[in-house]
Scaffold this motif. Sequence first.
Motif, PDB file in Angstrom:
ATOM      1  N   TRP A   1       0.740  -1.299   0.140  1.00  0.00           N
ATOM      2  CA  TRP A   1       0.079   0.048   0.127  1.00  0.00           C
ATOM      3  C   TRP A   1       0.745   1.380   0.124  1.00  0.00           C
ATOM      4  O   TRP A   1       0.369   2.368  -0.361  1.00  0.00           O
ATOM      5  CB  TRP A   1      -0.862  -0.011   1.175  1.00  0.00           C
ATOM      6  CG  TRP A   1      -0.473  -0.367   2.559  1.00  0.00           C
ATOM      7  CD1 TRP A   1      -0.407  -1.205   3.154  1.00  0.00           C
ATOM      8  CD2 TRP A   1       0.522   0.597   3.451  1.00  0.00           C
ATOM      9  NE1 TRP A   1       0.322  -1.560   4.514  1.00  0.00           N
ATOM     10  CE2 TRP A   1       0.829  -0.106   4.590  1.00  0.00           C
ATOM     11  CE3 TRP A   1       0.899   1.864   3.208  1.00  0.00           C
ATOM     12  CZ2 TRP A   1       1.514   0.363   5.692  1.00  0.00           C
ATOM     13  CZ3 TRP A   1       1.484   2.681   4.357  1.00  0.00           C
ATOM     14  CH2 TRP A   1       1.929   1.454   5.288  1.00  0.00           C
ATOM     15  N   ASN A   2       2.028   1.239   0.246  1.00  0.00           N
ATOM     16  CA  ASN A   2       2.924   2.300   0.452  1.00  0.00           C
ATOM     17  C   ASN A   2       3.293   2.971  -0.875  1.00  0.00           C
ATOM     18  O   ASN A   2       3.328   4.336  -1.095  1.00  0.00           O
ATOM     19  CB  ASN A   2       4.173   2.164   1.296  1.00  0.00           C
ATOM     20  CG  ASN A   2       5.168   1.217   0.565  1.00  0.00           C
ATOM     21  OD1 ASN A   2       4.622   0.150   0.027  1.00  0.00           O
ATOM     22  ND2 ASN A   2       6.537   1.363   0.766  1.00  0.00           N
ATOM     23  N   SER A   3       3.762   2.380  -1.707  1.00  0.00           N
ATOM     24  CA  SER A   3       4.096   2.683  -3.391  1.00  0.00           C
ATOM     25  C   SER A   3       3.395   1.841  -4.064  1.00  0.00           C
ATOM     26  O   SER A   3       4.037   1.169  -4.964  1.00  0.00           O
ATOM     27  CB  SER A   3       5.580   2.937  -3.250  1.00  0.00           C
ATOM     28  OG  SER A   3       5.961   3.945  -2.525  1.00  0.00           O
ATOM     29  N   PRO A   4       1.904   1.956  -4.332  1.00  0.00           N
ATOM     30  CA  PRO A   4       1.333   0.798  -4.951  1.00  0.00           C
ATOM     31  C   PRO A   4       1.391   0.907  -6.516  1.00  0.00           C
ATOM     32  O   PRO A   4       1.867  -0.112  -7.140  1.00  0.00           O
ATOM     33  CB  PRO A   4      -0.050   0.991  -4.695  1.00  0.00           C
ATOM     34  CG  PRO A   4      -0.196   2.534  -4.155  1.00  0.00           C
ATOM     35  CD  PRO A   4       0.924   2.953  -3.547  1.00  0.00           C
TER      36      PRO A   4
ATOM     37  N   LYS B   1      -2.630  -8.783  -7.174  1.00  0.00           N
ATOM     38  CA  LYS B   1      -3.449  -8.719  -6.131  1.00  0.00           C
ATOM     39  C   LYS B   1      -2.806  -7.297  -5.212  1.00  0.00           C
ATOM     40  O   LYS B   1      -1.766  -7.335  -4.599  1.00  0.00           O
ATOM     41  CB  LYS B   1      -3.113  -9.834  -4.890  1.00  0.00           C
ATOM     42  CG  LYS B   1      -4.188  -9.679  -3.497  1.00  0.00           C
ATOM     43  CD  LYS B   1      -3.555  -8.883  -2.563  1.00  0.00           C
ATOM     44  CE  LYS B   1      -4.557  -9.112  -1.226  1.00  0.00           C
ATOM     45  NZ  LYS B   1      -4.541  -7.637  -0.518  1.00  0.00           N
ATOM     46  N   PRO B   2      -3.539  -6.380  -5.694  1.00  0.00           N
ATOM     47  CA  PRO B   2      -3.079  -5.055  -4.863  1.00  0.00           C
ATOM     48  C   PRO B   2      -3.830  -4.989  -3.319  1.00  0.00           C
ATOM     49  O   PRO B   2      -4.414  -5.603  -2.902  1.00  0.00           O
ATOM     50  CB  PRO B   2      -3.887  -3.973  -5.596  1.00  0.00           C
ATOM     51  CG  PRO B   2      -4.953  -4.675  -6.909  1.00  0.00           C
ATOM     52  CD  PRO B   2      -4.926  -6.303  -6.398  1.00  0.00           C
ATOM     53  N   ALA B   3      -2.944  -4.001  -2.832  1.00  0.00           N
ATOM     54  CA  ALA B   3      -3.308  -3.605  -1.266  1.00  0.00           C
ATOM     55  C   ALA B   3      -4.639  -3.530  -1.175  1.00  0.00           C
ATOM     56  O   ALA B   3      -5.179  -2.467  -1.805  1.00  0.00           O
ATOM     57  CB  ALA B   3      -2.643  -2.745  -0.539  1.00  0.00           C
TER      58      ALA B   3
ATOM     59  N   VAL C   1      -6.857  -9.322 -12.213  1.00  0.00           N
ATOM     60  CA  VAL C   1      -6.604  -8.343 -10.999  1.00  0.00           C
ATOM     61  C   VAL C   1      -7.811  -8.968  -9.955  1.00  0.00           C
ATOM     62  O   VAL C   1      -8.868  -9.151 -10.354  1.00  0.00           O
ATOM     63  CB  VAL C   1      -6.700  -6.966 -10.974  1.00  0.00           C
ATOM     64  CG1 VAL C   1      -6.477  -6.237  -9.725  1.00  0.00           C
ATOM     65  CG2 VAL C   1      -5.916  -6.489 -12.003  1.00  0.00           C
ATOM     66  N   VAL C   2      -7.160  -9.519  -8.807  1.00  0.00           N
ATOM     67  CA  VAL C   2      -8.444  -9.969  -7.838  1.00  0.00           C
ATOM     68  C   VAL C   2      -7.752  -9.196  -6.502  1.00  0.00           C
ATOM     69  O   VAL C   2      -6.647  -8.741  -6.345  1.00  0.00           O
ATOM     70  CB  VAL C   2      -8.146 -11.433  -7.405  1.00  0.00           C
ATOM     71  CG1 VAL C   2      -8.744 -12.293  -8.619  1.00  0.00           C
ATOM     72  CG2 VAL C   2      -6.709 -11.787  -6.982  1.00  0.00           C
ATOM     73  N   THR C   3      -8.804  -8.635  -5.740  1.00  0.00           N
ATOM     74  CA  THR C   3      -8.619  -7.992  -4.669  1.00  0.00           C
ATOM     75  C   THR C   3      -9.319  -8.545  -3.424  1.00  0.00           C
ATOM     76  O   THR C   3     -10.241  -9.422  -3.354  1.00  0.00           O
ATOM     77  CB  THR C   3      -9.239  -6.541  -4.724  1.00  0.00           C
ATOM     78  OG1 THR C   3     -10.743  -6.654  -5.316  1.00  0.00           O
ATOM     79  CG2 THR C   3      -8.663  -5.795  -5.923  1.00  0.00           C
TER      80      THR C   3
END
Length: 481
Positions: free
Chosen positions: A152-155, A176-178, A203-205
């Motif tokens: 999450w810091n520098s996505p 898988k993004p934050a 993309v899955v979240t």
Amino acid sequence: MISTYPFVSGKYLIGGNWFEAAKKTNVINPANINEIVGEVALCSASDVDHAITTAEKAYESWSRSDIEERASTMHLAAEEIKALVEENVTLLVRENGKVLVEAKKDLLRCVDIMHEAADELLEWWKPEVLPGNQKVQIRKRARGVTAVISPWNSPMILTFKRVIPAVLTGNTVVVKPATNCPLTIMSFLKVVASYFPAGVINVVTGSGSVIGEALCSDPRVKTIAFVGSTETGKEIMRAASGTVKKLYMELGGNDAAIILRDANLDEDSIKRLRFGVLRAAGQVCSAIKRIYVHESRYEEVVEKLKKEFQRIRIGNGIQPDVEMGPLNNKSQYDYVKGLIERAAGSGATIISVGVQIDPESWDQGYFILPTIITGADQNSEIVRAEQFGPVIPILPFSDLDEAVQLANDSEFGLRASVWTEDEELAIQLAEQLEAGAVFHNNHTVFQDLHLDFPGLKESGLSREVRHCGLEYFADSYGFAN
């Protein structure tokens, strides 16, 4: 151009189609926790299975696609992404907390990595003939489905530095993004995915424990690229061990800056030191997290850094005059506040300074003033922990051997810096420091996107990058006749 691709909120991408999840959660603005920026889908393990199945099917043809066509398509996608930067920069600020300048730089670097990796691919992919009596070639081939798990810091840049080389080398990806800030990634990857065959980018979240476990334990996933905490990295290694996957892992850091007796502490040097500590509110793996100063310059460094911190303007990053935004989420905010409070309780001196741009709404965001801590010892929590916030302990040392011993006294080994006018001495110290990279009179990132270096000890698992990361996502094999 005006984009026809508004950001996707509350959906996930598989095989070129956007799906609604049964469950969703809100993405909030860390500078104003009452503002909902969007929604994020909470995917299930079956959703992940669907994504992997789709990616594996797409791999059959994508891995055999023409190299030059891959590169030219990536260049086209990069130009459309470039046109979307201005309209997406505020979205990144609102979901992440970065200030406008930092957010825009991150987005533009995504464009750069697309162009540079595509250019690098064509020459790098060519077979290499080894000298000797037997004709032996080193050739490259794709691996298969790649899982990219982003922080999450520098996505943005940390996602693109993995997705782009993976795709260019013929792999398919499941990203898988934050959960805290997936929206800008979704906005950009929606565009990039549209340029490639369905199923190349998925993309899955949602929950890291659900999605991460499913991705890391599935035998069809051949490579895992992860950026995040060391503890989570260890869990991924355990989950991936059953099928001996290739791992590309950038983990935690507790970077030491060593300031020698002869260091130049002019205004520019102090600004570089401040930037090394406070970039992205300190939420950077390779930020300075400990400063060791020769005892003869200790009070000078504390006073000069305090004055530099005093002028920093903290607030909602959407305001152009703000220089530092909030922490990204409540968990990290509570953790950093707790570190400061426990340091104070143990007898350390806390120096919290800076300019609150909007004092009335200060408590509505995850804001923490830049904080200097003195009087802590080497074994204190504030020195040994990865703070990941705008807080820096400063400790004195008496001789170089002690400085190196203190800097190396950590399970981490990501980056370090040496501040001295003697470059030869800096090189000598760099040879002794247990870090993947050592900077001289600075503490920053590699400006050339072709380059990167792995952390040592518990800070990472990889090798140095010289070709935009293409090396991580392809296997080399020998062909002899």
